[in-house]
Scaffold this active site. Structure first.
Site, PDB file in Angstrom:
ATOM      1  N   PRO A 136       6.008 -36.490 -13.440  1.00  0.00           N
ATOM      2  CA  PRO A 136       5.903 -36.644 -14.979  1.00  0.00           C
ATOM      3  C   PRO A 136       6.389 -35.814 -15.833  1.00  0.00           C
ATOM      4  O   PRO A 136       6.669 -36.030 -16.910  1.00  0.00           O
ATOM      5  CB  PRO A 136       4.270 -36.615 -15.271  1.00  0.00           C
ATOM      6  CG  PRO A 136       3.532 -36.730 -13.691  1.00  0.00           C
ATOM      7  CD  PRO A 136       4.642 -36.253 -12.695  1.00  0.00           C
TER       8      PRO A 136
ATOM      9  N   GLU B 269      -2.527 -34.729  -7.712  1.00  0.00           N
ATOM     10  CA  GLU B 269      -2.033 -34.173  -9.064  1.00  0.00           C
ATOM     11  C   GLU B 269      -0.794 -33.644  -9.184  1.00  0.00           C
ATOM     12  O   GLU B 269      -0.436 -32.950  -9.844  1.00  0.00           O
ATOM     13  CB  GLU B 269      -3.363 -33.234  -9.315  1.00  0.00           C
ATOM     14  CG  GLU B 269      -4.483 -33.758  -9.941  1.00  0.00           C
ATOM     15  CD  GLU B 269      -4.474 -34.555 -11.125  1.00  0.00           C
ATOM     16  OE1 GLU B 269      -4.858 -35.907 -10.922  1.00  0.00           O
ATOM     17  OE2 GLU B 269      -4.106 -34.043 -12.179  1.00  0.00           O
TER      18      GLU B 269
ATOM     19  N   ARG C  81      21.761 -52.289  -8.519  1.00  0.00           N
ATOM     20  CA  ARG C  81      22.003 -53.524  -9.358  1.00  0.00           C
ATOM     21  C   ARG C  81      23.474 -53.015  -9.766  1.00  0.00           C
ATOM     22  O   ARG C  81      24.158 -53.938 -10.071  1.00  0.00           O
ATOM     23  CB  ARG C  81      21.088 -53.660 -10.363  1.00  0.00           C
ATOM     24  CG  ARG C  81      20.074 -54.452 -10.365  1.00  0.00           C
ATOM     25  CD  ARG C  81      19.017 -54.580 -11.587  1.00  0.00           C
ATOM     26  NE  ARG C  81      19.888 -55.314 -12.494  1.00  0.00           N
ATOM     27  CZ  ARG C  81      19.792 -56.564 -12.729  1.00  0.00           C
ATOM     28  NH1 ARG C  81      19.362 -57.401 -11.811  1.00  0.00           N
ATOM     29  NH2 ARG C  81      20.368 -57.225 -13.602  1.00  0.00           N
TER      30      ARG C  81
ATOM     31  N   ASP D 295      24.404 -56.272 -18.354  1.00  0.00           N
ATOM     32  CA  ASP D 295      22.971 -55.581 -18.528  1.00  0.00           C
ATOM     33  C   ASP D 295      22.980 -54.976 -19.857  1.00  0.00           C
ATOM     34  O   ASP D 295      23.952 -54.085 -20.207  1.00  0.00           O
ATOM     35  CB  ASP D 295      22.775 -54.674 -17.420  1.00  0.00           C
ATOM     36  CG  ASP D 295      22.063 -55.466 -16.151  1.00  0.00           C
ATOM     37  OD1 ASP D 295      21.758 -54.803 -15.246  1.00  0.00           O
ATOM     38  OD2 ASP D 295      22.124 -56.525 -16.370  1.00  0.00           O
TER      39      ASP D 295
HETATM   40  N1  LIG Z   1       8.603 -40.247 -12.019  1.00  0.00           N
HETATM   41  C1  LIG Z   1       7.390 -40.467 -12.414  1.00  0.00           C
HETATM   42  C2  LIG Z   1       6.296 -40.648 -13.084  1.00  0.00           C
HETATM   43  C3  LIG Z   1       4.709 -40.219 -12.727  1.00  0.00           C
HETATM   44  C4  LIG Z   1       4.409 -39.637 -11.368  1.00  0.00           C
HETATM   45  C5  LIG Z   1       5.398 -39.190 -10.448  1.00  0.00           C
HETATM   46  C6  LIG Z   1       5.102 -38.525  -9.419  1.00  0.00           C
HETATM   47  C7  LIG Z   1       3.660 -38.071  -9.255  1.00  0.00           C
HETATM   48  C8  LIG Z   1       2.900 -37.387  -8.264  1.00  0.00           C
HETATM   49  C9  LIG Z   1       1.517 -37.523  -8.309  1.00  0.00           C
HETATM   50  N2  LIG Z   1       1.549 -38.206  -9.703  1.00  0.00           N
HETATM   51  C10 LIG Z   1       0.421 -38.432 -10.172  1.00  0.00           C
HETATM   52  C11 LIG Z   1      -0.145 -37.535 -11.289  1.00  0.00           C
HETATM   53  C12 LIG Z   1      -1.030 -37.957 -12.227  1.00  0.00           C
HETATM   54  C13 LIG Z   1      -1.590 -37.147 -13.180  1.00  0.00           C
HETATM   55  C14 LIG Z   1      -0.714 -35.868 -13.311  1.00  0.00           C
HETATM   56  C15 LIG Z   1      -1.335 -34.806 -14.218  1.00  0.00           C
HETATM   57  N3  LIG Z   1      -0.434 -34.699 -15.327  1.00  0.00           N
HETATM   58  C16 LIG Z   1       0.184 -35.798 -15.725  1.00  0.00           C
HETATM   59  C17 LIG Z   1       1.051 -35.468 -17.371  1.00  0.00           C
HETATM   60  O1  LIG Z   1       0.194 -34.990 -18.131  1.00  0.00           O
HETATM   61  C18 LIG Z   1      -0.165 -33.871 -17.592  1.00  0.00           C
HETATM   62  C19 LIG Z   1      -1.210 -34.131 -16.424  1.00  0.00           C
HETATM   63  C20 LIG Z   1       0.220 -35.577 -12.381  1.00  0.00           C
HETATM   64  C21 LIG Z   1       0.424 -36.314 -11.248  1.00  0.00           C
HETATM   65  C22 LIG Z   1       2.644 -38.876 -10.071  1.00  0.00           C
HETATM   66  C23 LIG Z   1       3.055 -39.377 -11.069  1.00  0.00           C
HETATM   67  N4  LIG Z   1       3.922 -40.494 -13.428  1.00  0.00           N
HETATM   68  N5  LIG Z   1       4.455 -41.124 -14.498  1.00  0.00           N
HETATM   69  C24 LIG Z   1       5.729 -41.106 -14.480  1.00  0.00           C
HETATM   70  N6  LIG Z   1       6.727 -41.774 -15.226  1.00  0.00           N
END
Ligand SMILES: N#Cc1c(-c2ccc3ccn(Cc4ccc(CN5CCOCC5)cc4)c3c2)n[nH]c1N
Length: 238
Positions: free
Chosen positions: A88, A116, A153, A168
């Site tokens: 994220p 997490e 793609r 695209d």
């Molecule tokens: N690419 C991509 C992703 C991902 C993604 C990618 C990789 C992993 C590995 C674990 N998780 C879950 C997860 C959930 C919650 C949290 C807490 N934080 C989130 C943000 O605000 C603060 C708190 C962390 C990680 C992932 C999520 N989410 N959104 C995208 N665009």
């Protein structure tokens, strides 16, 4: 192009890659996707991949060791590859970055965490940290599939219709025009007359106007670097 995916849920990736454009590209040998289960790179009988976070806090954090062992296993062949961590906190993934990945990388490793997130020290072994958007997913797998699909793609020959990749919309800087197919009249909802006219010049102009209209409505942020002709059409719409 070769994609290697590290995940604790290989079935998520394996299920998706059999279908559609990706399936065709795999069958053509244009793309290769290998999926690795991080649990196969653990050293305990329970195949543990996560633990409690140092410093406290909710949830579990994925441990570095399985990622390290998997990355070292891949690097043993000494072939160049771009290592991308999905997160994220990553840089925003866009069509431009997809193009860059396609042009610059013969092989990509997509590293998918869960829980997490993953131990920060894994980042010492990656080239890029990428996020597909400003929303929170449950793991990196869907993001990895988005990246694979959008990059494939762009590979010449992957779609079997060169025009599709070039056309695209995000490559052109505005959204797509509306599409219609048979029947011509569905419960009184008719296909625009211009599309039945056979006048390709008129159809092209209509499609451009519709595309600019859609972009102005839904994604005005994309309206940059328009050609003078497109700017003229846009001004007519305002
Ligand atoms: N690419 C991509 C992703 C991902 C993604 C990618 C990789 C992993 C590995 C674990 N998780 C879950 C997860 C959930 C919650 C949290 C807490 N934080 C989130 C943000 O605000 C603060 C708190 C962390 C990680 C992932 C999520 N989410 N959104 C995208 N665009």
């Amino acid at each position: 192009m070769k994609f290697e995916v590290l995940t604790i849920f290989p079935e998520i990736i394996e299920c998706y890659i059999k279908h559609g454009v990706l399936g065709k590209a795999l069958n053509k040998g244009i793309v290769e996707v290998k999926v690795y289960n991080l649990r196969d790179f653990t050293s305990d009988k329970h195949k543990k991949v996560d633990d409690y976070p140092y410093g406290g806090g909710a949830g579990m954090v994925m441990q570095i060791e399985p990622f390290y062992n998997a990355i070292m296993h891949l690097k043993a062949d000494e072939k160049p590859r771009k290592l991308v961590l999905l997160s994220p906190q990553g840089r925003k993934f866009t069509q431009k970055l997809a193009q860059k990945f396609m042009e610059e990388s013969k092989a990509m490793v997509l590293i998918c965490g869960r829980y997490e997130g993953i131990d920060e020290r894994v980042k010492a072994f990656v080239d890029e940290e990428v996020s597909i958007g400003d929303y929170v997913l449950s793991g990196g797998e869907l993001a990895a599939l988005v990246i694979i699909d959008s990059v494939v793609r762009l590979i010449p020959g992957a779609l079997g219709d060169e025009l599709s990749a070039v056309e695209d919309s995000f490559m052109k800087g505005f959204l797509d025009y509306p599409h219609y197919t048979r029947p011509e009249d569905f419960k009184g909802m008719k296909v625009p007359e211009v599309l039945l006219s056979g006048d390709h010049k008129k159809i092209a102009l209509w499609r451009k106007r519709q595309a600019l209209k859609n972009t102005l409505k839904n994604r005005p942020d994309l309206l940059k670097n328009l050609s003078p002709e497109d700017m003229r059409i846009l001004k007519e719409l305002c």
